[in-house]
Write an enzyme that holds these catalytic residues in place. Sequence first.
Site, short mmCIF file in Angstrom:
data_model
loop_
_atom_site.label_atom_id
_atom_site.label_comp_id
_atom_site.label_asym_id
_atom_site.label_seq_id
_atom_site.Cartn_x
_atom_site.Cartn_y
_atom_site.Cartn_z
N GLY A 78 0.78 -1.24 0.00
CA GLY A 78 0.00 0.00 0.00
C GLY A 78 0.81 1.28 0.00
O GLY A 78 0.65 2.14 -0.87
N GLY A 83 -1.53 -7.44 1.04
CA GLY A 83 -1.21 -8.62 1.85
C GLY A 83 -0.66 -9.78 1.05
O GLY A 83 0.30 -10.44 1.47
#
Length: 397
Positions: A355, A378
Amino acid sequence: MMTAFRTLDQADVKGKRVLVRVDLNVPMENGRVTDATRIERVLPTIREISDKGGKVILLAHFGRPKGRDPKESLKPVAEAVSQHLGKTVAFADDCIGEAAANAVSSLKDGEVLLLENTRFHAGEEKNDPDFVKELAKLGDIYVNDAFSAAHRAHASTEGLARVLPGYAGRTMQAELDALTKGLEAPKRPVVAIVGGAKVSSKIDLLENLVTKVDALVIGGGMANTFVHATGLNVGKSLAEKDLAATAMRIIEKAREANCAIILPVDGVCAYEFKAGAHNHTYGIDAIPEDQMILDVGSQSVERINAAINDAATLVWNGPLGAFEIPPFDQGTVAAARHAAQRTKDGKLVSVAGGGDTVAALNHAGVTENFSYVSTAGGAFLEWLEGKALPGVEALRA
């Protein structure tokens, strides 16, 4: 590069009901999609199946509902997908049962249908075999185009690939291809840049990377922990001092694996963390007690750029400083632009993800010039940590 996985190249979709797992977990405000990046990424797969005469049945989750919740419905997303696709996307208000079956049976070849949020059913996240069976009744073929959810062994990400012929969609294929080029079968030398605030969130990542890459650049707040571990003072800087032994273990593991660790040699320091704060650059062995390191200094950037010059492959996760607040974005921007130019010149394969990384590269204006930028978060991190991703393993040829 993709021989290890089944892709759409091996799938005959004409006249078939094709269950396509996509990531439509998009940001919404007042019932409208505010960032359509994830929608745009799955359009090539949807278009290809539709153009080849397949019936496209989209499966997706949205948010973290506990049971059925109208606020977490995918209905508004169906309208956004339709807009970007340029053709009607039908919607069914459930992903299993009669409503879903009726919607699927009314589909003609080439038409597109989005089923309601898979997470409205507890069986999705539990990968419940009965729920998998209910989903499987709706399709003849399964295509996974949601790498971002591939680290979860859920019914729609892993279970379906075990009961239907399963293939990687084009976005998934591009991601796997990029990741293979990044670490699995890279051109050497390989350099990794890992930044961000805390070592504690990236111990597995660092321990895996030192065994895979030729040089590891450590930046951001986490570099302060390593600098402290080597016996130097970091003033008021963010540092996890209780992880000094862990940092030294990683340094030792790197030495054994013949991986060079590149730490900052200077830092941009300030008394306070705020935009435009008065700042000064100090050598890393002369950080004042009452100041904090908020960015790498120009000498550190030179060392990082020299490592990038030596690399054939670069893997990047995490910023080098507090890039959200100028002027502490300069180190990250300078290194990112250098890597982007090397990539543009055909001298570097550059793969980035996570991110903050995506935000930092966007801020530097270089996202388009990297070989591949993953938005998977993730799943990208778990891949960097060397973990098997259930949704990917299920697609192996």
